[in-house]
Design a protein around this motif. Structure first.
Motif, PDB file in Angstrom:
ATOM      1  N   VAL A 130       0.827  -1.230  -0.043  1.00  0.00           N
ATOM      2  CA  VAL A 130       0.057   0.137   0.037  1.00  0.00           C
ATOM      3  C   VAL A 130       0.811   1.350  -0.102  1.00  0.00           C
ATOM      4  O   VAL A 130       2.022   1.208   0.535  1.00  0.00           O
ATOM      5  N   SER A 131       0.409   2.212  -0.740  1.00  0.00           N
ATOM      6  CA  SER A 131       1.051   3.646  -0.485  1.00  0.00           C
ATOM      7  C   SER A 131       0.484   4.608   0.343  1.00  0.00           C
ATOM      8  O   SER A 131      -0.946   4.694  -0.035  1.00  0.00           O
ATOM      9  N   LEU A 132       1.173   5.260   0.892  1.00  0.00           N
ATOM     10  CA  LEU A 132       0.540   6.014   2.130  1.00  0.00           C
ATOM     11  C   LEU A 132       1.001   7.602   1.848  1.00  0.00           C
ATOM     12  O   LEU A 132       2.312   7.558   1.510  1.00  0.00           O
ATOM     13  N   ASN A 133       0.049   8.371   2.148  1.00  0.00           N
ATOM     14  CA  ASN A 133       0.583   9.718   2.244  1.00  0.00           C
ATOM     15  C   ASN A 133       0.635  10.155   3.505  1.00  0.00           C
ATOM     16  O   ASN A 133      -0.481  10.495   4.120  1.00  0.00           O
ATOM     17  N   ILE A 134       1.853  10.437   4.120  1.00  0.00           N
ATOM     18  CA  ILE A 134       2.004  10.624   5.424  1.00  0.00           C
ATOM     19  C   ILE A 134       2.652  12.119   5.632  1.00  0.00           C
ATOM     20  O   ILE A 134       3.611  12.141   5.218  1.00  0.00           O
ATOM     21  N   LYS A 135       1.862  13.106   6.044  1.00  0.00           N
ATOM     22  CA  LYS A 135       2.603  14.629   6.319  1.00  0.00           C
ATOM     23  C   LYS A 135       3.194  14.892   4.833  1.00  0.00           C
ATOM     24  O   LYS A 135       4.114  15.360   4.935  1.00  0.00           O
ATOM     25  N   SER A 136       2.268  14.822   3.953  1.00  0.00           N
ATOM     26  CA  SER A 136       2.638  15.143   2.477  1.00  0.00           C
ATOM     27  C   SER A 136       4.055  14.696   2.085  1.00  0.00           C
ATOM     28  O   SER A 136       4.828  14.992   1.282  1.00  0.00           O
ATOM     29  N   GLN A 137       4.252  13.153   2.256  1.00  0.00           N
ATOM     30  CA  GLN A 137       5.366  12.580   1.783  1.00  0.00           C
ATOM     31  C   GLN A 137       4.820  11.006   1.693  1.00  0.00           C
ATOM     32  O   GLN A 137       3.880  10.507   2.319  1.00  0.00           O
ATOM     33  N   LYS A 138       5.383  10.512   0.595  1.00  0.00           N
ATOM     34  CA  LYS A 138       4.751   9.195   0.122  1.00  0.00           C
ATOM     35  C   LYS A 138       5.782   8.135   0.655  1.00  0.00           C
ATOM     36  O   LYS A 138       6.712   8.012   0.763  1.00  0.00           O
ATOM     37  N   ILE A 139       5.114   7.151   1.541  1.00  0.00           N
ATOM     38  CA  ILE A 139       5.598   5.862   2.249  1.00  0.00           C
ATOM     39  C   ILE A 139       5.169   4.845   1.617  1.00  0.00           C
ATOM     40  O   ILE A 139       3.727   4.541   1.534  1.00  0.00           O
ATOM     41  N   ASN A 140       5.815   3.973   1.153  1.00  0.00           N
ATOM     42  CA  ASN A 140       5.327   2.759   0.453  1.00  0.00           C
ATOM     43  C   ASN A 140       5.476   1.384   1.370  1.00  0.00           C
ATOM     44  O   ASN A 140       6.887   1.115   1.987  1.00  0.00           O
ATOM     45  N   LEU A 141       4.550   0.689   1.860  1.00  0.00           N
ATOM     46  CA  LEU A 141       4.527  -0.185   2.822  1.00  0.00           C
ATOM     47  C   LEU A 141       4.264  -1.599   2.143  1.00  0.00           C
ATOM     48  O   LEU A 141       3.275  -1.838   1.480  1.00  0.00           O
ATOM     49  N   TYR A 142       5.161  -2.476   2.251  1.00  0.00           N
ATOM     50  CA  TYR A 142       5.108  -3.727   1.590  1.00  0.00           C
ATOM     51  C   TYR A 142       5.281  -4.952   2.777  1.00  0.00           C
ATOM     52  O   TYR A 142       5.622  -4.676   3.663  1.00  0.00           O
ATOM     53  N   GLY A 143       4.271  -6.117   2.360  1.00  0.00           N
ATOM     54  CA  GLY A 143       4.444  -7.254   3.153  1.00  0.00           C
ATOM     55  C   GLY A 143       4.838  -8.383   2.693  1.00  0.00           C
ATOM     56  O   GLY A 143       4.488  -8.722   1.563  1.00  0.00           O
ATOM     57  N   ASN A 144       5.526  -9.068   3.519  1.00  0.00           N
ATOM     58  CA  ASN A 144       5.872 -10.784   3.314  1.00  0.00           C
ATOM     59  C   ASN A 144       4.762 -11.459   4.072  1.00  0.00           C
ATOM     60  O   ASN A 144       4.660 -11.154   5.271  1.00  0.00           O
ATOM     61  N   SER A 145       4.610 -12.641   3.549  1.00  0.00           N
ATOM     62  CA  SER A 145       3.981 -13.752   4.333  1.00  0.00           C
ATOM     63  C   SER A 145       5.351 -14.519   4.762  1.00  0.00           C
ATOM     64  O   SER A 145       6.303 -13.800   4.793  1.00  0.00           O
ATOM     65  N   PHE A 146       5.031 -15.571   5.349  1.00  0.00           N
ATOM     66  CA  PHE A 146       5.931 -16.431   6.241  1.00  0.00           C
ATOM     67  C   PHE A 146       6.641 -17.352   5.012  1.00  0.00           C
ATOM     68  O   PHE A 146       5.823 -18.388   4.657  1.00  0.00           O
ATOM     69  N   GLY A 147       8.040 -17.687   5.241  1.00  0.00           N
ATOM     70  CA  GLY A 147       8.527 -19.028   4.578  1.00  0.00           C
ATOM     71  C   GLY A 147       8.161 -19.009   3.119  1.00  0.00           C
ATOM     72  O   GLY A 147       8.322 -18.225   2.432  1.00  0.00           O
ATOM     73  N   LYS A 148       7.607 -20.124   2.869  1.00  0.00           N
ATOM     74  CA  LYS A 148       7.670 -20.607   1.378  1.00  0.00           C
ATOM     75  C   LYS A 148       6.379 -19.859   0.891  1.00  0.00           C
ATOM     76  O   LYS A 148       6.251 -19.950  -0.267  1.00  0.00           O
ATOM     77  N   HIS A 149       5.592 -19.275   1.635  1.00  0.00           N
ATOM     78  CA  HIS A 149       4.419 -18.674   1.071  1.00  0.00           C
ATOM     79  C   HIS A 149       4.819 -16.815   0.793  1.00  0.00           C
ATOM     80  O   HIS A 149       4.023 -16.122   0.603  1.00  0.00           O
ATOM     81  N   ASN A 150       6.173 -16.944   1.121  1.00  0.00           N
ATOM     82  CA  ASN A 150       6.730 -15.402   0.968  1.00  0.00           C
ATOM     83  C   ASN A 150       6.475 -14.941  -0.395  1.00  0.00           C
ATOM     84  O   ASN A 150       6.763 -15.546  -1.461  1.00  0.00           O
ATOM     85  N   VAL A 151       6.221 -13.610  -0.599  1.00  0.00           N
ATOM     86  CA  VAL A 151       6.231 -12.862  -1.826  1.00  0.00           C
ATOM     87  C   VAL A 151       7.454 -11.810  -1.938  1.00  0.00           C
ATOM     88  O   VAL A 151       7.606 -11.000  -1.171  1.00  0.00           O
ATOM     89  N   VAL A 152       8.284 -12.215  -2.909  1.00  0.00           N
ATOM     90  CA  VAL A 152       9.619 -11.357  -2.980  1.00  0.00           C
ATOM     91  C   VAL A 152       9.800 -10.621  -4.191  1.00  0.00           C
ATOM     92  O   VAL A 152      10.829  -9.884  -4.224  1.00  0.00           O
ATOM     93  N   ASN A 153       9.080 -10.930  -5.132  1.00  0.00           N
ATOM     94  CA  ASN A 153       9.495  -9.854  -6.233  1.00  0.00           C
ATOM     95  C   ASN A 153       8.600  -8.681  -6.353  1.00  0.00           C
ATOM     96  O   ASN A 153       7.291  -8.949  -6.499  1.00  0.00           O
ATOM     97  N   ARG A 154       9.265  -7.876  -6.200  1.00  0.00           N
ATOM     98  CA  ARG A 154       8.572  -6.487  -6.272  1.00  0.00           C
ATOM     99  C   ARG A 154       9.405  -5.602  -6.818  1.00  0.00           C
ATOM    100  O   ARG A 154      10.905  -5.500  -7.049  1.00  0.00           O
ATOM    101  N   LYS A 155       8.942  -4.447  -7.572  1.00  0.00           N
ATOM    102  CA  LYS A 155       9.622  -3.250  -8.182  1.00  0.00           C
ATOM    103  C   LYS A 155       9.492  -2.120  -7.383  1.00  0.00           C
ATOM    104  O   LYS A 155       8.357  -1.341  -7.226  1.00  0.00           O
ATOM    105  N   LEU A 156      10.567  -1.738  -6.922  1.00  0.00           N
ATOM    106  CA  LEU A 156      10.631  -0.570  -5.867  1.00  0.00           C
ATOM    107  C   LEU A 156      11.017   0.642  -6.447  1.00  0.00           C
ATOM    108  O   LEU A 156      11.931   0.934  -7.382  1.00  0.00           O
ATOM    109  N   ASN A 157      10.106   1.807  -6.074  1.00  0.00           N
ATOM    110  CA  ASN A 157      10.428   3.211  -6.625  1.00  0.00           C
ATOM    111  C   ASN A 157      11.708   3.381  -5.447  1.00  0.00           C
ATOM    112  O   ASN A 157      11.280   4.007  -4.335  1.00  0.00           O
TER     113      ASN A 157
END
Length: 253
Positions: free
Chosen positions: A132-159
Motif C-alpha cells: 500500500v502507498s500512504l501519504n503521511i505528512k505530505s510524503q509518500k511512504i510505500n509499505l510492503y508485506g511478506n508472508s512467512f517462509g515458502k508463502h513469501n512474496v519477494v518479487n517487487r519493483k521498488l521506486n
C-alpha cells in the motif's frame, strides 16, 4: 542449603513473571534523506495470544506516542489458539489508528484461520502478500508485506526515490534475498527469549548459536533492519529480555 535454594527458586519465578508481564517500550530513531517531516510507527510483534499484558497500560502508552501507523508483524496468535478474546481486546486497544498486519508462522499453522476474519472485522489491513502507498505528512511512504517462509512474496519493483518499508515476520526472509528497502521491520526471534548480557541470543530457531541477527537495529547493505523481541511468547520463559513493543521515529537526515 535447602532454604537458600527455595529462596533462589522463588526469586527466579518472580523475576520471570516480571519479564513476561511488565512490558517495556523500546525507542528507536532512524534518519533518511527521503524524509522531510517526522513520521512515527509503533511495531507490535509476537503477541502470541498473551493473557498477561496490561492492555489499558498498553493503550495509554500508544496514545501518548500518537503514531501515524501501527504495524503488527506476525504471530498475534498461537498455532493452537481457538478463542480470540485476547486478540479482540488487543485490537480494541489500538482502534482508531491505521493498522497493518503481516502473518507469521503461527497464523499459517493455525488450522481454523479465524484470525483473518477477526482482523477484517477490526479494520486491520492484511499486507501479507500485498502493498500500500500512504501519504503521511505530505510524503509518500510505500509499505510492503511478506508472508512467512515458502508463502513469501519477494518479487517487487521498488521506486527507490521514495521511502520503502517491508514488514516481514521472519527477518531471514529478507536476509536471504535482500531488496532495496529503506527499512525492514521483523519479529519471530523473540530476541532469543533467553539472552546473555554482552553476548545476546544464545541459539536461534535453526539451532545456530549466537546468531548475528536476533534483536535490535542493524545495517544490512543500504537497509535498516529492525527486529522486535515481541510482546508475548509461546513458552513462558524470558531471561534478560523483557516483553516489549517498539516506538519508531523516522526523521529527516
Amino acid at each position: 542449603m535447602k532454604f537458600n535454594m527455595k529462596i533462589l527458586f522463588i526469586i527466579l519465578i518472580i523475576y520471570m513473571l516480571f519479564e513476561i508481564i511488565y512490558f517495556k517500550e523500546d525507542l528507536i530513531t532512524i534518519k533518511s534523506k527521503k524524509i522531510n517531516s517526522n513520521f512515527k510507527i509503533i511495531q507490535i510483534s509476537d503477541f502470541h495470544d498473551s493473557k498477561l499484558i496490561n492492555l489499558k497500560r498498553l493503550k495509554k502508552s500508544i496514545d501518548k506516542f500518537n503514531p501515524d501507523i501501527i504495524v503488527l508483524t506476525g504471530d498475534l496468535i498461537n498455532r493452537y489458539t481457538k478463542k480470540y478474546e485476547n486478540i479482540e481486546n488487543l485490537l480494541k486497544s489500538i482502534e482508531g489508528y491505521k493498522v497493518f498486519f503481516v502473518e507469521g508462522n503461527h497464523e499459517i499453522d493455525n488450522p481454523d484461520k479465524i484470525i483473518y476474519k477477526v482482523l477484517e472485522e477490526n479494520n486491520i489491513v492484511n499486507l501479507s502478500k500485498s502493498s500500500v502507498s500512504l501519504n503521511i505528512k505530505s510524503q509518500k511512504i510505500n509499505l510492503y508485506g511478506n508472508s512467512f517462509g515458502k508463502h513469501n512474496v519477494v518479487n517487487r519493483k521498488l521506486n527507490l526515490e521514495e521511502y520503502n518499508i517491508l514488514l516481514s515476520h521472519n527477518p531471514n526472509d529478507f536476509l536471504k534475498k535482500q531488496e532495496g528497502f529503506d527499512l525492514v521491520l521483523s519479529g519471530h526471534t523473540h530476541g532469543g527469549q533467553v539472552r546473555i548480557p554482552y553476548f545476546g541470543q544464545i541459539v536461534d530457531h535453526g539451532m545456530k548459536f549466537f546468531p548475528k541477527y536476533s534483536k535490535g537495529l542493524y545495517d544490512v547493505s543500504n537497509t535498516k533492519l529492525y527486529i522486535d523481541s515481541g510482546l508475548g511468547q509461546s513458552l513462558p520463559i524470558r531471561i534478560f529480555n523483557r516483553v516489549s513493543y517498539t516506538n519508531i521515529t523516522i526523521s529527516a537526515k
